[in-house]
Design a protein around this motif. Structure first.
Motif, mmCIF file in Angstrom:
data_model
loop_
_atom_site.group_PDB
_atom_site.id
_atom_site.type_symbol
_atom_site.label_atom_id
_atom_site.label_comp_id
_atom_site.label_asym_id
_atom_site.label_seq_id
_atom_site.Cartn_x
_atom_site.Cartn_y
_atom_site.Cartn_z
ATOM 1 N N GLN A 134 -0.327 -14.071 0.142
ATOM 2 C CA GLN A 134 -0.789 -13.280 -1.003
ATOM 3 C C GLN A 134 -0.869 -11.798 -0.666
ATOM 4 O O GLN A 134 -0.545 -10.944 -1.493
ATOM 5 C CB GLN A 134 -2.139 -13.791 -1.501
ATOM 6 N N PHE A 135 -1.276 -11.479 0.557
ATOM 7 C CA PHE A 135 -1.347 -10.085 1.008
ATOM 8 C C PHE A 135 0.054 -9.457 1.002
ATOM 9 O O PHE A 135 0.240 -8.350 0.482
ATOM 10 C CB PHE A 135 -1.974 -10.014 2.407
ATOM 11 N N ILE A 136 1.040 -10.156 1.557
ATOM 12 C CA ILE A 136 2.422 -9.655 1.608
ATOM 13 C C ILE A 136 2.976 -9.485 0.188
ATOM 14 O O ILE A 136 3.589 -8.467 -0.136
ATOM 15 C CB ILE A 136 3.323 -10.619 2.419
ATOM 16 N N ILE A 137 2.750 -10.468 -0.674
ATOM 17 C CA ILE A 137 3.250 -10.408 -2.050
ATOM 18 C C ILE A 137 2.580 -9.273 -2.821
ATOM 19 O O ILE A 137 3.245 -8.518 -3.535
ATOM 20 C CB ILE A 137 3.050 -11.768 -2.766
ATOM 21 N N SER A 138 1.283 -9.131 -2.676
ATOM 22 C CA SER A 138 0.544 -8.078 -3.364
ATOM 23 C C SER A 138 1.045 -6.695 -2.952
ATOM 24 O O SER A 138 1.265 -5.817 -3.790
ATOM 25 C CB SER A 138 -0.945 -8.213 -3.070
ATOM 26 N N ARG A 139 1.235 -6.510 -1.652
ATOM 27 C CA ARG A 139 1.709 -5.218 -1.159
ATOM 28 C C ARG A 139 3.125 -4.943 -1.675
ATOM 29 O O ARG A 139 3.429 -3.834 -2.119
ATOM 30 C CB ARG A 139 1.694 -5.183 0.372
ATOM 31 N N ALA A 140 3.996 -5.933 -1.656
ATOM 32 C CA ALA A 140 5.372 -5.761 -2.135
ATOM 33 C C ALA A 140 5.403 -5.444 -3.629
ATOM 34 O O ALA A 140 6.163 -4.573 -4.076
ATOM 35 C CB ALA A 140 6.188 -7.018 -1.840
ATOM 36 N N THR A 141 4.578 -6.122 -4.389
ATOM 37 C CA THR A 141 4.520 -5.901 -5.835
ATOM 38 C C THR A 141 4.048 -4.483 -6.146
ATOM 39 O O THR A 141 4.584 -3.816 -7.038
ATOM 40 C CB THR A 141 3.593 -6.942 -6.496
ATOM 41 N N GLU A 142 3.077 -4.011 -5.412
ATOM 42 C CA GLU A 142 2.577 -2.647 -5.612
ATOM 43 C C GLU A 142 3.624 -1.626 -5.188
ATOM 44 O O GLU A 142 3.818 -0.603 -5.853
ATOM 45 C CB GLU A 142 1.261 -2.456 -4.852
ATOM 46 N N LEU A 143 4.331 -1.887 -4.096
ATOM 47 C CA LEU A 143 5.399 -0.984 -3.658
ATOM 48 C C LEU A 143 6.492 -0.923 -4.721
ATOM 49 O O LEU A 143 7.010 0.152 -5.023
ATOM 50 C CB LEU A 143 5.965 -1.447 -2.317
ATOM 51 N N LYS A 144 6.819 -2.063 -5.320
ATOM 52 C CA LYS A 144 7.809 -2.120 -6.413
ATOM 53 C C LYS A 144 7.358 -1.237 -7.579
ATOM 54 O O LYS A 144 8.144 -0.456 -8.111
ATOM 55 C CB LYS A 144 7.982 -3.567 -6.873
ATOM 56 N N ARG A 145 6.092 -1.363 -7.949
ATOM 57 C CA ARG A 145 5.566 -0.557 -9.058
ATOM 58 C C ARG A 145 5.697 0.934 -8.748
ATOM 59 O O ARG A 145 6.149 1.720 -9.589
ATOM 60 C CB ARG A 145 4.098 -0.912 -9.307
ATOM 61 N N ILE A 146 5.365 1.331 -7.563
ATOM 62 C CA ILE A 146 5.449 2.749 -7.164
ATOM 63 C C ILE A 146 6.912 3.197 -7.163
ATOM 64 O O ILE A 146 7.244 4.257 -7.704
ATOM 65 C CB ILE A 146 4.795 2.967 -5.789
ATOM 66 N N ALA A 147 7.792 2.398 -6.561
ATOM 67 C CA ALA A 147 9.219 2.766 -6.460
ATOM 68 C C ALA A 147 9.857 2.916 -7.830
ATOM 69 O O ALA A 147 10.620 3.855 -8.066
ATOM 70 C CB ALA A 147 9.969 1.725 -5.636
ATOM 71 N N GLU A 148 9.539 2.001 -8.737
ATOM 72 C CA GLU A 148 10.168 2.035 -10.049
ATOM 73 C C GLU A 148 9.602 3.148 -10.925
ATOM 74 O O GLU A 148 10.219 3.491 -11.946
ATOM 75 C CB GLU A 148 10.032 0.665 -10.721
ATOM 76 N N ASN A 149 8.478 3.716 -10.553
ATOM 77 C CA ASN A 149 7.905 4.827 -11.299
ATOM 78 C C ASN A 149 8.085 6.162 -10.601
ATOM 79 O O ASN A 149 7.594 7.179 -11.087
ATOM 80 C CB ASN A 149 6.416 4.565 -11.575
ATOM 81 N N THR A 150 8.780 6.167 -9.449
ATOM 82 C CA THR A 150 8.985 7.386 -8.678
ATOM 83 C C THR A 150 10.117 8.219 -9.244
ATOM 84 O O THR A 150 10.078 9.420 -9.229
ATOM 85 C CB THR A 150 9.277 7.035 -7.196
ATOM 86 N N GLU A 151 11.148 7.526 -9.726
ATOM 87 C CA GLU A 151 12.356 8.252 -10.151
ATOM 88 C C GLU A 151 12.132 9.074 -11.394
ATOM 89 O O GLU A 151 11.481 8.772 -12.309
ATOM 90 C CB GLU A 151 13.480 7.254 -10.374
#
Length: 151
Positions: A134-151
């Protein structure tokens, strides 16, 4: 030795995903639930091969410290960090990135060995492996959110 593998598609360029995943400042944002922060070694910016960072976080209601070292980096496709000091007997976290149409596939492979022998194995089966997944999935999901809103 449990192995947790998680794959996630991110609608962002390969180099953006790679750099976000090795960014200390972003790491603290993606682990906010455990109040993780860098307290020694590289405290800001991008981790490079050979760098160490000591993280302080709260897991299971207990403040803990863990020191990790980046032992391998192949830009922008892969980097590996290992625990050199902390609560686990050992761990290796391999971060892989592959360009795909419309974005990047991010693959986390987290291999760890719990301390305390048979008690550690029992903890894995009862709760630790699920918690770490759950820790790995949560961190990956949050990184995805940041990456997709960075551009």
């Amino acid at each position: 030795m449990p192995i947790i593998k998680h794959e996630l598609f991110i609608q962002a360029p390969l180099n953006v995903c790679f750099d976000l995943a090795r960014n200390v400042d972003i790491h603290t944002k993606t682990t906010a639930k455990t109040k993780e922060k860098a307290v020694d070694g590289v405290l800001k910016g991008l981790l490079e091969e050979g760098d160490t960072v000591t993280w302080e976080a709260i897991h299971f209601g207990i403040k803990q410290r863990l020191t990790a070292k980046v032992t391998h980096m192949e830009m922008p496709n892969e980097f590996v960090d290992i625990m050199i000091k902390g609560a686990f007997h050992s761990f290796t976290h391999t971060h892989q990135f592959a360009a795909e149409a419309g974005g990047t596939k991010m693959i986390d492979t987290f291999e760890y060995k719990s301390p305390l022998g048979l008690l550690g194995v029992m903890a894995d089966k009862l709760f630790l492996e699920k918690y770490m997944r759950q820790f790995i999935i949560s961190r990956a999901t949050e990184l995805k959110r940041i990456a997709e809103n960075t551009e």
